[in-house]
Write a protein that holds these residues in place. Sequence first.
Motif, mmCIF file in Angstrom:
data_model
loop_
_atom_site.group_PDB
_atom_site.id
_atom_site.type_symbol
_atom_site.label_atom_id
_atom_site.label_comp_id
_atom_site.label_asym_id
_atom_site.label_seq_id
_atom_site.Cartn_x
_atom_site.Cartn_y
_atom_site.Cartn_z
ATOM 1 N N THR A 111 0.632 11.458 10.330
ATOM 2 C CA THR A 111 0.051 10.426 9.478
ATOM 3 C C THR A 111 0.628 10.469 8.071
ATOM 4 O O THR A 111 0.777 11.542 7.473
ATOM 5 C CB THR A 111 -1.475 10.556 9.413
ATOM 6 O OG1 THR A 111 -2.014 10.513 10.731
ATOM 7 C CG2 THR A 111 -2.086 9.438 8.600
ATOM 8 N N LEU A 112 0.927 9.289 7.577
ATOM 9 C CA LEU A 112 1.404 9.075 6.218
ATOM 10 C C LEU A 112 0.321 8.314 5.454
ATOM 11 O O LEU A 112 -0.346 7.455 6.023
ATOM 12 C CB LEU A 112 2.698 8.255 6.253
ATOM 13 C CG LEU A 112 3.342 7.850 4.931
ATOM 14 C CD1 LEU A 112 3.973 9.064 4.258
ATOM 15 C CD2 LEU A 112 4.379 6.760 5.170
ATOM 16 N N TYR A 113 0.168 8.649 4.158
ATOM 17 C CA TYR A 113 -0.875 8.001 3.355
ATOM 18 C C TYR A 113 -0.275 7.410 2.079
ATOM 19 O O TYR A 113 0.759 7.860 1.587
ATOM 20 C CB TYR A 113 -1.955 9.006 2.952
ATOM 21 C CG TYR A 113 -2.653 9.664 4.105
ATOM 22 C CD1 TYR A 113 -2.278 10.939 4.538
ATOM 23 C CD2 TYR A 113 -3.700 9.027 4.763
ATOM 24 C CE1 TYR A 113 -2.916 11.549 5.601
ATOM 25 C CE2 TYR A 113 -4.354 9.636 5.821
ATOM 26 C CZ TYR A 113 -3.956 10.892 6.235
ATOM 27 O OH TYR A 113 -4.598 11.491 7.285
ATOM 28 N N LEU A 114 -0.997 6.436 1.536
ATOM 29 C CA LEU A 114 -0.689 5.918 0.205
ATOM 30 C C LEU A 114 -2.020 5.662 -0.499
ATOM 31 O O LEU A 114 -2.737 4.731 -0.142
ATOM 32 C CB LEU A 114 0.138 4.644 0.269
ATOM 33 C CG LEU A 114 0.589 4.108 -1.096
ATOM 34 C CD1 LEU A 114 1.606 5.063 -1.734
ATOM 35 C CD2 LEU A 114 1.197 2.706 -0.976
ATOM 36 N N GLN A 115 -2.332 6.509 -1.469
ATOM 37 C CA GLN A 115 -3.528 6.328 -2.286
ATOM 38 C C GLN A 115 -3.158 5.428 -3.450
ATOM 39 O O GLN A 115 -2.255 5.764 -4.224
ATOM 40 C CB GLN A 115 -4.043 7.667 -2.786
ATOM 41 C CG GLN A 115 -5.259 7.565 -3.698
ATOM 42 C CD GLN A 115 -6.486 7.049 -2.983
ATOM 43 O OE1 GLN A 115 -6.810 7.494 -1.886
ATOM 44 N NE2 GLN A 115 -7.198 6.115 -3.606
ATOM 45 N N MET A 116 -3.855 4.311 -3.573
ATOM 46 C CA MET A 116 -3.548 3.331 -4.617
ATOM 47 C C MET A 116 -4.747 3.195 -5.547
ATOM 48 O O MET A 116 -5.827 2.771 -5.112
ATOM 49 C CB MET A 116 -3.197 1.981 -3.989
ATOM 50 C CG MET A 116 -2.083 2.065 -2.953
ATOM 51 S SD MET A 116 -1.560 0.446 -2.362
ATOM 52 C CE MET A 116 -3.053 -0.096 -1.519
ATOM 53 N N ASN A 117 -4.567 3.569 -6.789
ATOM 54 C CA ASN A 117 -5.619 3.474 -7.798
ATOM 55 C C ASN A 117 -5.213 2.493 -8.891
ATOM 56 O O ASN A 117 -4.041 2.136 -9.018
ATOM 57 C CB ASN A 117 -5.876 4.847 -8.415
ATOM 58 C CG ASN A 117 -6.349 5.872 -7.410
ATOM 59 O OD1 ASN A 117 -7.044 5.544 -6.448
ATOM 60 N ND2 ASN A 117 -5.978 7.122 -7.629
ATOM 61 N N SER A 118 -6.200 2.068 -9.667
ATOM 62 C CA SER A 118 -5.956 1.134 -10.788
ATOM 63 C C SER A 118 -5.117 -0.054 -10.326
ATOM 64 O O SER A 118 -4.127 -0.435 -10.968
ATOM 65 C CB SER A 118 -5.241 1.869 -11.934
ATOM 66 O OG SER A 118 -6.019 2.959 -12.388
ATOM 67 N N LEU A 119 -5.526 -0.640 -9.240
ATOM 68 C CA LEU A 119 -4.752 -1.740 -8.659
ATOM 69 C C LEU A 119 -4.712 -2.944 -9.579
ATOM 70 O O LEU A 119 -5.677 -3.237 -10.305
ATOM 71 C CB LEU A 119 -5.328 -2.128 -7.298
ATOM 72 C CG LEU A 119 -4.972 -1.149 -6.160
ATOM 73 C CD1 LEU A 119 -5.922 -1.319 -4.989
ATOM 74 C CD2 LEU A 119 -3.538 -1.370 -5.731
ATOM 75 N N LYS A 120 -3.583 -3.640 -9.518
ATOM 76 C CA LYS A 120 -3.339 -4.826 -10.327
ATOM 77 C C LYS A 120 -3.044 -6.019 -9.411
ATOM 78 O O LYS A 120 -2.583 -5.828 -8.284
ATOM 79 C CB LYS A 120 -2.135 -4.595 -11.245
ATOM 80 C CG LYS A 120 -2.245 -3.382 -12.146
ATOM 81 C CD LYS A 120 -0.964 -3.173 -12.931
ATOM 82 C CE LYS A 120 -1.052 -1.955 -13.835
ATOM 83 N NZ LYS A 120 0.200 -1.752 -14.613
ATOM 84 N N PRO A 121 -3.265 -7.231 -9.893
ATOM 85 C CA PRO A 121 -2.948 -8.394 -9.048
ATOM 86 C C PRO A 121 -1.500 -8.406 -8.565
ATOM 87 O O PRO A 121 -1.230 -8.850 -7.445
ATOM 88 C CB PRO A 121 -3.232 -9.570 -9.985
ATOM 89 C CG PRO A 121 -4.315 -9.069 -10.888
ATOM 90 C CD PRO A 121 -3.962 -7.620 -11.122
ATOM 91 N N GLU A 122 -0.599 -7.877 -9.365
ATOM 92 C CA GLU A 122 0.811 -7.846 -8.955
ATOM 93 C C GLU A 122 1.098 -6.836 -7.851
ATOM 94 O O GLU A 122 2.214 -6.779 -7.335
ATOM 95 C CB GLU A 122 1.723 -7.571 -10.152
ATOM 96 C CG GLU A 122 1.334 -6.380 -10.989
ATOM 97 C CD GLU A 122 0.504 -6.773 -12.204
ATOM 98 O OE1 GLU A 122 -0.406 -7.623 -12.072
ATOM 99 O OE2 GLU A 122 0.753 -6.201 -13.292
ATOM 100 N N ASP A 123 0.101 -6.048 -7.461
ATOM 101 C CA ASP A 123 0.255 -5.143 -6.318
ATOM 102 C C ASP A 123 -0.012 -5.862 -4.998
ATOM 103 O O ASP A 123 0.171 -5.282 -3.925
ATOM 104 C CB ASP A 123 -0.704 -3.956 -6.436
ATOM 105 C CG ASP A 123 -0.377 -3.050 -7.611
ATOM 106 O OD1 ASP A 123 -1.332 -2.594 -8.280
ATOM 107 O OD2 ASP A 123 0.817 -2.791 -7.855
#
Length: 124
Positions: A78-90
Motif C-alpha cells: 500500500t502507498l499513501y498520500l496524506q494531503m493537508n491544508s488543501l487548496k482549490p488548485e489541488d
Amino acid sequence: QVQLVESGGGSVQAGGSLRLSCVASGRTFRNSAMGWFRQAPGKEREFVAAISWTGGSTSYADSVKGRFTISRVNAKNTLYLQMNSLKPEDTGVYYCADGKGYALGIAPADFVSWGQGTQVTVSS
C-alpha cells in the motif's frame, strides 16, 4: 504487471485534509519507487510526489511541499498520500503509479503501471 487501485478521494473545503491510499495486487510491489500524479480538467498530468522502495527517500512538487506526505507500507502493498491544508488548485484526479526501477522519477515516462484514479475536489 502490478494492478493499482486508489481510494480516499472526495470533496473537502479549502484547508481540509484527505488521505489517499493505493493498493497493489496481481503481484507484490517490485523493488521500485512509487509515485502520485494528478490531472486537472484541461491540463496535463503532473507530478505530485514519489518515494523510494525503502521509503527512505522522497520527492515532492514545489506546489505541495510542506502540505503533502507520501509514505508506503510494503508489507501491505500500500502507498499513501496524506494531503493537508488543501487548496482549490489541488483539485483533480489523483493517480498512483509504479516506477520502472529504483530511481525516484518525476515524469510519467518513469512509471510503468497506473491506477484508475480517484477524484479530489477542494472548494473555496
